[in-house]
Motif scaffolding. Structure first.
Motif, short mmCIF file in Angstrom:
data_model
loop_
_atom_site.label_atom_id
_atom_site.label_comp_id
_atom_site.label_asym_id
_atom_site.label_seq_id
_atom_site.Cartn_x
_atom_site.Cartn_y
_atom_site.Cartn_z
N VAL A 40 -70.73 -38.45 37.82
CA VAL A 40 -71.21 -37.23 37.18
C VAL A 40 -72.09 -37.59 36.00
O VAL A 40 -71.80 -38.53 35.25
N ARG A 41 -73.14 -36.80 35.80
CA ARG A 41 -73.96 -36.96 34.61
C ARG A 41 -74.36 -35.59 34.07
O ARG A 41 -74.62 -34.66 34.82
N PRO A 97 -76.94 -39.76 38.26
CA PRO A 97 -76.04 -40.83 37.85
C PRO A 97 -76.35 -42.15 38.57
O PRO A 97 -76.76 -42.16 39.73
N CYS A 98 -76.13 -43.26 37.87
CA CYS A 98 -76.42 -44.57 38.45
C CYS A 98 -75.54 -44.88 39.65
O CYS A 98 -75.88 -45.73 40.47
N GLY A 99 -74.40 -44.18 39.76
CA GLY A 99 -73.50 -44.42 40.87
C GLY A 99 -74.02 -44.01 42.23
O GLY A 99 -73.32 -44.19 43.24
N TRP A 100 -75.25 -43.50 42.31
CA TRP A 100 -75.82 -43.15 43.61
C TRP A 100 -75.89 -44.35 44.54
O TRP A 100 -75.98 -44.19 45.77
N ILE A 101 -75.85 -45.55 43.98
CA ILE A 101 -75.94 -46.74 44.83
C ILE A 101 -74.73 -46.87 45.76
O ILE A 101 -74.81 -47.55 46.78
N ASN A 102 -73.62 -46.23 45.40
CA ASN A 102 -72.45 -46.20 46.26
C ASN A 102 -72.68 -45.15 47.36
O ASN A 102 -72.69 -43.96 47.07
N PRO A 103 -72.89 -45.57 48.60
CA PRO A 103 -73.26 -44.60 49.65
C PRO A 103 -72.17 -43.61 49.99
O PRO A 103 -72.43 -42.61 50.67
N HIS A 104 -70.94 -43.87 49.55
CA HIS A 104 -69.82 -42.99 49.87
C HIS A 104 -69.46 -42.06 48.71
O HIS A 104 -68.57 -41.22 48.85
N ALA A 105 -70.14 -42.21 47.58
CA ALA A 105 -69.80 -41.43 46.39
C ALA A 105 -70.48 -40.07 46.38
O ALA A 105 -71.61 -39.92 46.86
N LYS A 106 -69.76 -39.10 45.85
CA LYS A 106 -70.33 -37.77 45.62
C LYS A 106 -71.03 -37.80 44.26
O LYS A 106 -70.46 -38.29 43.28
N ILE A 107 -72.24 -37.28 44.19
CA ILE A 107 -73.07 -37.36 42.99
C ILE A 107 -73.24 -35.95 42.41
O ILE A 107 -73.71 -35.04 43.10
N VAL A 108 -72.86 -35.81 41.14
CA VAL A 108 -72.85 -34.48 40.52
C VAL A 108 -73.72 -34.48 39.26
O VAL A 108 -73.61 -35.39 38.42
N ILE A 109 -74.57 -33.48 39.14
CA ILE A 109 -75.27 -33.21 37.88
C ILE A 109 -74.61 -31.96 37.32
O ILE A 109 -74.66 -30.89 37.92
N PHE A 141 -79.09 -38.57 51.20
CA PHE A 141 -78.62 -38.42 49.82
C PHE A 141 -78.34 -36.97 49.45
O PHE A 141 -77.36 -36.66 48.76
N LEU A 142 -79.18 -36.04 49.90
CA LEU A 142 -79.01 -34.64 49.50
C LEU A 142 -77.70 -34.04 50.02
O LEU A 142 -77.22 -33.05 49.46
N ASP A 143 -77.12 -34.66 51.03
CA ASP A 143 -75.85 -34.17 51.56
C ASP A 143 -74.69 -34.47 50.61
O ASP A 143 -73.60 -33.89 50.76
N ARG A 144 -74.88 -35.37 49.66
CA ARG A 144 -73.81 -35.71 48.72
C ARG A 144 -74.25 -35.52 47.25
O ARG A 144 -73.60 -36.01 46.35
N LEU A 145 -75.33 -34.77 47.07
CA LEU A 145 -75.80 -34.43 45.72
C LEU A 145 -75.40 -32.99 45.42
O LEU A 145 -75.73 -32.06 46.16
N PHE A 146 -74.68 -32.78 44.31
CA PHE A 146 -74.21 -31.46 43.90
C PHE A 146 -74.72 -31.17 42.49
O PHE A 146 -74.43 -31.92 41.56
N ILE A 147 -75.46 -30.09 42.34
CA ILE A 147 -76.03 -29.72 41.04
C ILE A 147 -75.48 -28.36 40.65
O ILE A 147 -75.55 -27.39 41.42
N GLU A 193 -70.78 -40.24 33.28
CA GLU A 193 -71.74 -41.14 32.63
C GLU A 193 -72.40 -40.41 31.46
O GLU A 193 -73.14 -39.45 31.65
N GLY A 194 -72.11 -40.86 30.26
CA GLY A 194 -72.69 -40.23 29.08
C GLY A 194 -74.14 -40.64 28.87
O GLY A 194 -74.70 -41.45 29.62
N THR A 195 -74.76 -40.06 27.88
CA THR A 195 -76.14 -40.41 27.56
C THR A 195 -76.27 -40.70 26.07
O THR A 195 -75.60 -40.09 25.24
#
Length: 326
Positions: A23-24, A47-59, A84-90, A163-165
């Motif tokens: 999450v970012r 988030p940098c964790g997008w490199i993990n193909p099994h991870a869910k990515i959240v903004i 990627f868009l199948d596991r990207l949640f905004i 992941e903070g900024t």
């Protein structure tokens, strides 16, 4: 833990495969840099964790999104993962960083004016992601309630990395005004922006670099400021750092005990990542074995400036991290 630009991207990349959700929040004025698959990546929204193909990515809900920057990153990631868009949640309520905010702020990113528009609650001035998701071709990624989604994933057994900024020393509430950013950059502020209850937080990893940096120009007070010429002399070869986003030469300084202790107070880290250890001892550059990294200069620095028991990660280069196994 300090002023930012401390290698958060490299640490996030190092642990990416241990978390099922990444999450970012924050704004795209902070670029997180890491090396992966033989290439340099600078992420400002994803988030940098997008490199993990099994991870869910959240903004998350507290994010501000610039259309050009976000789409550039989406296209970049899709070079590696076409799905990627199948596991990207905004989050639908994430804010839109319109070009007019950029113009109002004199040509810089515009987060401050976007924040003002958000506070005014004027839908004509402040748009949310759900207002532009179709226009941007990302309606499939628009989620009404990411806080609930993240809580359900965690309750189901997923580990979540938020992941903070930027750095603790740039917090809107806990730093030297006006030399600060537009949000609270500490752990409590970060989880608030995501919508995670404090009791759900299990670990706080604080990233600090051996020689703190700030952006170029009149960017605020900086104890023990030095020069890149001096750093180059100590390292034994030319060293010069520029910011990931603006490409300006950074200011650099020696370690600041007071800044570090303040950050420890505000964040209560359960572990610490100490990056740029190769600036202390050039011989450790690129090393990933703890026994090879804990040379006399590195060990002396750690014993002098902080509790050795709290340091879990030692950064030794742009794509090399040694991990202390406890």
């Amino acid at each position: 833990g300090l002023w930012g630009c401390e290698g958060m991207g490299a640490i996030a990349r190092h642990v990416a495969y241990r978390y099922q959700v990444h999450v970012r929040v924050g704004s795209p004025n902070a670029g997180h840099t890491f090396w992966w698959a033989g290439e340099k990546h600078v992420m400002q929204s994803v988030p940098c964790g997008w490199i993990n193909p099994h991870a869910k990515i959240v903004i998350g809900r507290g994010a501000l999104l610039n259309h050009t920057m976000l789409m550039r990153e989406v296209v970049h990631v899709m070079r590696y993962y076409s799905d990627f868009l199948d596991r990207l949640f905004i989050d639908a309520e994430a804010g839109v960083l319109d070009e007019r905010f950029h113009e109002q702020e004199g040509g810089i990113h515009g987060e401050m004016h976007a924040g003002i528009a958000r506070l005014e609650r004027d839908p004509e001035r402040f748009r949310r992601f759900k207002d532009v998701a179709v226009e941007w071709g990302l309606s499939h990624c628009c989620v009404e309630d990411t806080p609930q989604m993240i809580a359900q994933w965690q309750d189901g057994g997923d580990d979540v990395l938020i992941e903070g900024t930027q750095g603790s020393g740039l917090s809107l509430l806990h730093s030297h005004r006006p030399y600060c950013t537009s949000i609270d950059t500490n752990a409590a502020g970060i989880v608030s922006g995501v919508g995670v209850a404090p009791s759900r937080l299990t670990d706080v990893l604080m990233v600090c670099r051996t020689y703190p940096i700030r952006v170029a120009g009149n960017s605020g007070p900086m104890e023990n400021e030095t020069s890149w010429e001096e750093i180059s002399r100590r390292v034994g070869h030319p060293v010069l750092e520029r910011t990931a986003v603006t490409k300006k030469v950074r200011r650099v300084a020696g370690w600041d005990d007071a800044l570090f202790e303040r950050s420890r107070l505000l964040n209560a880290p359960t572990s610490i990542a100490l990056t740029f250890c190769d600036y202390l001892d050039p011989s450790v550059y690129g090393r990933c074995e703890v026994e090879e990294v804990l040379t006399a200069p590195v060990r002396e620095f750690m014993e002098k400036h902080g509790p050795v028991s709290s340091v879990r990660f030692l950064g030794t280069g742009p794509d090399s991290v040694a991990e202390v196994v406890r």
